[in-house]
Write an enzyme that holds these catalytic residues in place. Structure first.
Site, PDB file in Angstrom:
ATOM      1  N   SER A  46       0.806  -1.215   0.000  1.00 49.65           N
ATOM      2  CA  SER A  46       0.000   0.000   0.000  1.00 49.65           C
ATOM      3  C   SER A  46       0.842   1.269   0.000  1.00 49.65           C
ATOM      4  CB  SER A  46      -0.936   0.001   1.210  1.00 49.65           C
ATOM      5  OG  SER A  46      -0.215   0.135   2.403  1.00 49.65           O
TER       6      SER A  46
ATOM      7  N   LYS B 203      -1.048   4.280   5.822  1.00 50.70           N
ATOM      8  CA  LYS B 203      -1.498   5.215   4.795  1.00 50.70           C
ATOM      9  C   LYS B 203      -1.025   6.620   5.131  1.00 50.70           C
ATOM     10  CE  LYS B 203      -4.615   2.521   2.483  1.00 50.70           C
ATOM     11  NZ  LYS B 203      -4.230   1.276   3.193  1.00 50.70           N
TER      12      LYS B 203
END
Lengths: 233, 233
Positions: free
Chosen positions: A153, A191
DNA sequence: AGGGATACTATACTTACGTATGGGTGCTCT
DNA sequence: AGAGCACCCATACGTAAGTATAGTATCCCT
């Protein structure tokens, strides 16, 4: 719940960590005592003995400077420093120890010798910058912990699967920081954090993945921000 | 040239490093003596005093277990272990110390608590893997050094400008390893190493850059291979 | 041959570290 | 009120650590 550490024992634990960090070697009972403003080593001896029994500290009997904070001990400190930020430093009676801390003088970082800079095409300043790269000395003893990364990610930010990220616990990151976010469904991700339009956007560093939007703060819990990255090769 | 360290002093330096690494705290003179097979602490005292005068060791007088190898000391060990591989370990007379090393028993790594694994989408095993991530403990004391990276030559391998790479000195890497290569013109670069067709190929991790071909081994000097990566954020 | 550096040993002193013993106070809980 | 815990103190002892002094042996150097 096995946690319920007496306040003073946590102070001692903290002091062990601080002094170890400062000097590069663990403190003696006497040094701990004066650091905490105590007049007698025996008090410390009792506290450390208690800490040893709880396995928060490793301590070889009769061995000078053999104290070390265990894994559990460090984690416990992390948690406490996080949740209980109003807690005062240490030092019970006399705010500053009357005489200067003898141990406090020669702080010197421990680390990997930093040999120089390597540039693509430019000559290396071989062994001209005699400094240290400190890694765990900066993080280990104070509040941070590590997580192993699984998944892609954040691959466009150079964070690969298998890397370790160093997390500094912080419930309120600033925009653009990379965070460990715990979502409402119990999942955790790495994130980039943005607060916008009254909600939150969690932006992956991977253009093939979609950002996550969270509107209610209660659905989002920030475990901490990424302050370092480490990769074994 | 200030280098010309007597053999035994380098042995002592080495022993300090080894024992520190093993126990997590520096050794005493006595421990060093028995580790090196000596009957008397005084010998070690003299050697360490000499090392201190040369600033290869930090040592607080009269302070138990306050020895630490300095930046210069570590670098010197790196160079020696590299160039002088035929050198025997230590231990002058009696190959194995007669009694077992008391200090050798309780080796335990120092490091950042490794809290768990973070997966993209999968739940975090919050605080279930009570281990340590060791970084400089693995590298600092034994042969490795760090370089700061400038440039984008390895960007596709997740090595960015500003990162630090941990280098393990090794003149003969195996194919595919990332190395620090010192070219004939004095420049140093970070590239993937391939030995092929009697020559060498240095492959950048950046598709917009061309590989470098070196035919003669004398035109290429490998400083070491990358064994770790560290990034401050 | 002598000087100096390297390397090790032995004995003995001083200090500081860990520890045992025996108290003391204040708080909480039942 | 008494038990128990958290927290601190003082005194004293044995030991290990650092250190001072002194001596021996080997090797290299000019």
């Amino acid at each position: 719940m096995s946690r319920q550490l007496p306040a003073r024992q946590r102070d001692v634990l903290n002091a062990i960590v601080e002094l170890s960090e400062q000097c590069g070697y663990p403190p003696t009972l006497q040094e701990l005592a004066t650091h905490l403003g105590l007049k007698n080593r025996m008090t410390i001896h009792q506290h450390v003995s208690a800490l040893k029994k709880k396995e928060l500290v490793l301590w070889e009997p009769k061995l000078n400077r053999s104290m070390r904070v265990s894994s559990e001990g460090l984690r416990l400190l992390n948690l406490d420093n996080e949740s209980n930020d109003s807690h005062l430093r240490a030092v019970p009676f006399s705010e500053a120890a009357p005489e200067e801390d003898a141990a406090e003088a020669d702080a010197q970082p421990v680390g990997v010798p930093l040999a120089g800079r390597i540039a693509a095409g430019a000559p290396i300043d071989a062994f001209e910058t005699p400094e240290f790269l400190t890694m765990e000395s900066d993080y280990a003893q104070r509040g941070c912990f590590a997580l192993e990364v699984k998944g892609d990610s954040m691959i466009e930010d150079g964070i690969y699967s298998g890397d370790y990220v160093i997390i500094k616990p912080s419930p309120s990151p600033t925009n653009g920081e990379i965070v460990v976010a715990l979502l409402e469904d119990g999942s955790a991700t790495l994130k980039r954090f943005y607060k916008e339009n009254g909600g939150f956007r969690l932006q992956p560093g991977n253009s093939s993945m979609e950002p996550i939007f969270v509107s209610r703060a209660s659905d989002l819990q920030i475990q901490g921000v990424v302050v370092g990255l480490f990769r074994k090769m």
